[in-house]
Design an enzyme around this catalytic site. Structure first.
Site, PDB file in Angstrom:
ATOM      1  N   ARG A 199       0.356  11.704 -41.687  1.00  0.00           N
ATOM      2  CA  ARG A 199      -1.102  11.731 -41.335  1.00  0.00           C
ATOM      3  C   ARG A 199      -1.720  13.114 -41.631  1.00  0.00           C
ATOM      4  O   ARG A 199      -2.220  13.808 -40.915  1.00  0.00           O
ATOM      5  CB  ARG A 199      -1.087  11.824 -39.934  1.00  0.00           C
ATOM      6  CG  ARG A 199      -0.669  10.164 -39.314  1.00  0.00           C
ATOM      7  CD  ARG A 199      -1.082  10.202 -37.846  1.00  0.00           C
ATOM      8  NE  ARG A 199      -0.262   9.048 -37.397  1.00  0.00           N
ATOM      9  CZ  ARG A 199       0.454   8.999 -35.961  1.00  0.00           C
ATOM     10  NH1 ARG A 199       0.515  10.071 -35.402  1.00  0.00           N
ATOM     11  NH2 ARG A 199       0.631   7.828 -35.864  1.00  0.00           N
ATOM     12  N   ARG A 238      -7.705  12.751 -38.418  1.00  0.00           N
ATOM     13  CA  ARG A 238      -8.709  12.926 -37.203  1.00  0.00           C
ATOM     14  C   ARG A 238      -8.595  14.419 -36.910  1.00  0.00           C
ATOM     15  O   ARG A 238      -9.732  14.956 -36.164  1.00  0.00           O
ATOM     16  CB  ARG A 238      -8.044  12.184 -35.758  1.00  0.00           C
ATOM     17  CG  ARG A 238      -8.006  10.627 -36.019  1.00  0.00           C
ATOM     18  CD  ARG A 238      -7.695   9.956 -34.821  1.00  0.00           C
ATOM     19  NE  ARG A 238      -6.144  10.268 -34.754  1.00  0.00           N
ATOM     20  CZ  ARG A 238      -5.418   9.688 -33.947  1.00  0.00           C
ATOM     21  NH1 ARG A 238      -6.024   9.102 -32.560  1.00  0.00           N
ATOM     22  NH2 ARG A 238      -4.139  10.091 -33.750  1.00  0.00           N
ATOM     23  N   ARG A 297     -16.091   9.653 -40.050  1.00  0.00           N
ATOM     24  CA  ARG A 297     -15.854   8.878 -38.974  1.00  0.00           C
ATOM     25  C   ARG A 297     -17.152   8.592 -38.305  1.00  0.00           C
ATOM     26  O   ARG A 297     -17.242   7.406 -37.650  1.00  0.00           O
ATOM     27  CB  ARG A 297     -14.831   9.365 -38.182  1.00  0.00           C
ATOM     28  CG  ARG A 297     -14.304   8.408 -36.947  1.00  0.00           C
ATOM     29  CD  ARG A 297     -13.739   7.078 -37.533  1.00  0.00           C
ATOM     30  NE  ARG A 297     -13.211   6.336 -36.518  1.00  0.00           N
ATOM     31  CZ  ARG A 297     -14.556   5.338 -35.898  1.00  0.00           C
ATOM     32  NH1 ARG A 297     -15.506   5.264 -36.266  1.00  0.00           N
ATOM     33  NH2 ARG A 297     -13.953   4.698 -34.888  1.00  0.00           N
ATOM     34  N   ASP A 312      -3.680   1.963 -43.841  1.00  0.00           N
ATOM     35  CA  ASP A 312      -2.831   1.565 -42.392  1.00  0.00           C
ATOM     36  C   ASP A 312      -1.602   0.343 -42.711  1.00  0.00           C
ATOM     37  O   ASP A 312      -1.752  -0.417 -43.869  1.00  0.00           O
ATOM     38  CB  ASP A 312      -4.095   0.923 -41.575  1.00  0.00           C
ATOM     39  CG  ASP A 312      -3.427   1.072 -40.273  1.00  0.00           C
ATOM     40  OD1 ASP A 312      -2.772   0.051 -39.606  1.00  0.00           O
ATOM     41  OD2 ASP A 312      -3.524   2.077 -39.224  1.00  0.00           O
ATOM     42  N   TYR A 359       3.459  -5.712 -34.049  1.00  0.00           N
ATOM     43  CA  TYR A 359       2.125  -5.608 -33.870  1.00  0.00           C
ATOM     44  C   TYR A 359       1.523  -7.119 -33.890  1.00  0.00           C
ATOM     45  O   TYR A 359       0.731  -7.476 -32.905  1.00  0.00           O
ATOM     46  CB  TYR A 359       1.658  -4.861 -35.029  1.00  0.00           C
ATOM     47  CG  TYR A 359       1.531  -3.286 -34.692  1.00  0.00           C
ATOM     48  CD1 TYR A 359       0.683  -2.655 -33.653  1.00  0.00           C
ATOM     49  CD2 TYR A 359       2.487  -2.524 -35.303  1.00  0.00           C
ATOM     50  CE1 TYR A 359       0.798  -1.416 -33.589  1.00  0.00           C
ATOM     51  CE2 TYR A 359       2.364  -1.155 -35.090  1.00  0.00           C
ATOM     52  CZ  TYR A 359       1.511  -0.559 -34.181  1.00  0.00           C
ATOM     53  OH  TYR A 359       1.576   0.840 -33.944  1.00  0.00           O
TER      54      TYR A 359
END
Length: 350
Positions: free
Chosen positions: A23, A27, A36, A72, A154
């Site tokens: 990562r 963010r 974003r 992802d 998921y």
């Protein structure tokens, strides 16, 4: 110049410790947040020019040896028509779930052929090509995918409810084992073709994320998960070195040895020196394993823990890649990432 991250992934000792961070794009970077504000998460994944820009952002700030593609692990089920979305402060959600043989049969009408899935993921290949053309010659480009059990969980749970007890996943696993194994075989075939596409587009190292291995006992892992990860690793290793990441996988080191990836990515809950001893006869390189929350610590403590990690990792006989034991979190202090990167780059191997 040589690509030291690629060399280490192939099990070679390097004269400098290569590093990248899970990562590393995302963010915690203000330049990511600027993008974003204008685009949804899925739009960013599916627009190659945006995904390529985000992939390259941390390399413009920090001296890293690897770039990992901005994507992802849930793009395969989204391509299968499960209607992926990302809910603010909650995480991924699917509009459809797989909880029965009929649910799975509906999906497989169109996507039993893995090439039909990969065709819908061509935007990832285009992103990789764009990034590849912008990287320096010594930087290694990493592709990735989720391991089948993690992705399946998921799809069955419907989203980030997987962080609980995996109730729906285990219910399907135990009540309808044929359906569960069919789903795992479907994901295995799609993942292999997806990763081959990434390699063809320019990815040089592949990481396979088994984020939810902690949901299973070793016996359950061997029965429901191991055969599928093994098939993927064996096939993809023909084309590029494979890093296998186990989240909370301390109970699965024997299974890791049997899967035989090129690199074992050690999560932060495990002892790196124990992993090194366990793998010293295997020719498997190591990656990891600093606790990502140490990036919030005072730099004196961060330096101490970096020194401990690098001392053990650099002594491993089959190659070592520095990384976190999981990904950078949303509010990770940028100044401490900068401190970490400079410290690793300046570390002298004794």
């Amino acid at each position: 110049m040589s690509k030291i991250l690629l060399e280490a992934a192939l099990g070679k000792k390097t004269n400098k410790i290569p590093l990248w961070l899970m990562r590393q794009a995302g963010r915690y970077l203000p330049e990511y947040r600027d993008i974003r504000q204008k685009h949804s998460t899925l739009e960013m994944f599916k627009t190659p020019s945006i995904a390529a820009e985000i992939t390259l952002q941390p390399l413009k700030r920090f001296q890293l040896d690897g770039a990992i593609i901005y994507a992802d692990i849930l793009l395969i089920p989204d391509a299968m028509g499960l209607n992926l979305s990302f809910v603010e402060k909650e995480g991924p959600r699917f509009g459809k779930t797989i909880r029965s043989s009929s649910d799975l049969s509906q999906i497989l009408k169109d996507f039993e052929n893995p090439l039909n899935v990969v065709e819908k993921l061509s935007y990832v290949g285009e992103t990789i090509e764009r990034v590849k053309g912008s990287l320096s010659p010594e930087t290694t480009l990493l592709g990735f995918a989720g391991a089948p059990f993690t992705v399946a969980s998921y799809m069955i749970e419907g989203g980030s409810g997987t962080k609980g007890d995996f109730f729906e996943t285990k219910k399907l696993m135990f009540r309808e084992p044929e359906t569960f194994h069919r789903l795992m075989m479907t994901l295995t075939s799609a993942t292999i073709e997806y990763l081959k596409m990434q390699i063809h587009a320019g990815a040089e190292v592949i990481q396979l994320f088994e984020s939810w291995s902690s949901a299973l006992s070793p016996q359950q892992y061997r029965e429901y998960c191991y055969p599928y990860s093994k098939v993927i690793v064996d096939e993809i290793k023909k084309y590029a070195p494979v890093i296998k990441f186990f989240g909370q996988g301390a109970t699965l080191t024997a299974e890791t040895l049997s899967i035989n990836p090129n690199v074992y990515s050690v999560d932060w809950r495990q002892d790196l020196s124990f992993a090194s001893k366990l793998f010293e006869d295997s020719k498997i390189a190591l990656q990891g394993n600093l606790d990502p929350l140490l990036l919030y610590a005072p730099q004196k403590l961060l330096e101490q823990k970096l020194e401990e990690c690098l001392k053990v990792g650099s002594a491993h006989p089959h190659g070592y890649i520095f990384n976190l034991g999981h990904g950078c979190t949303q509010n990770t202090p940028i100044e401490n990432v900068d401190f970490l990167v400079k410290y690793v780059n300046n570390y002298k191997i004794s």
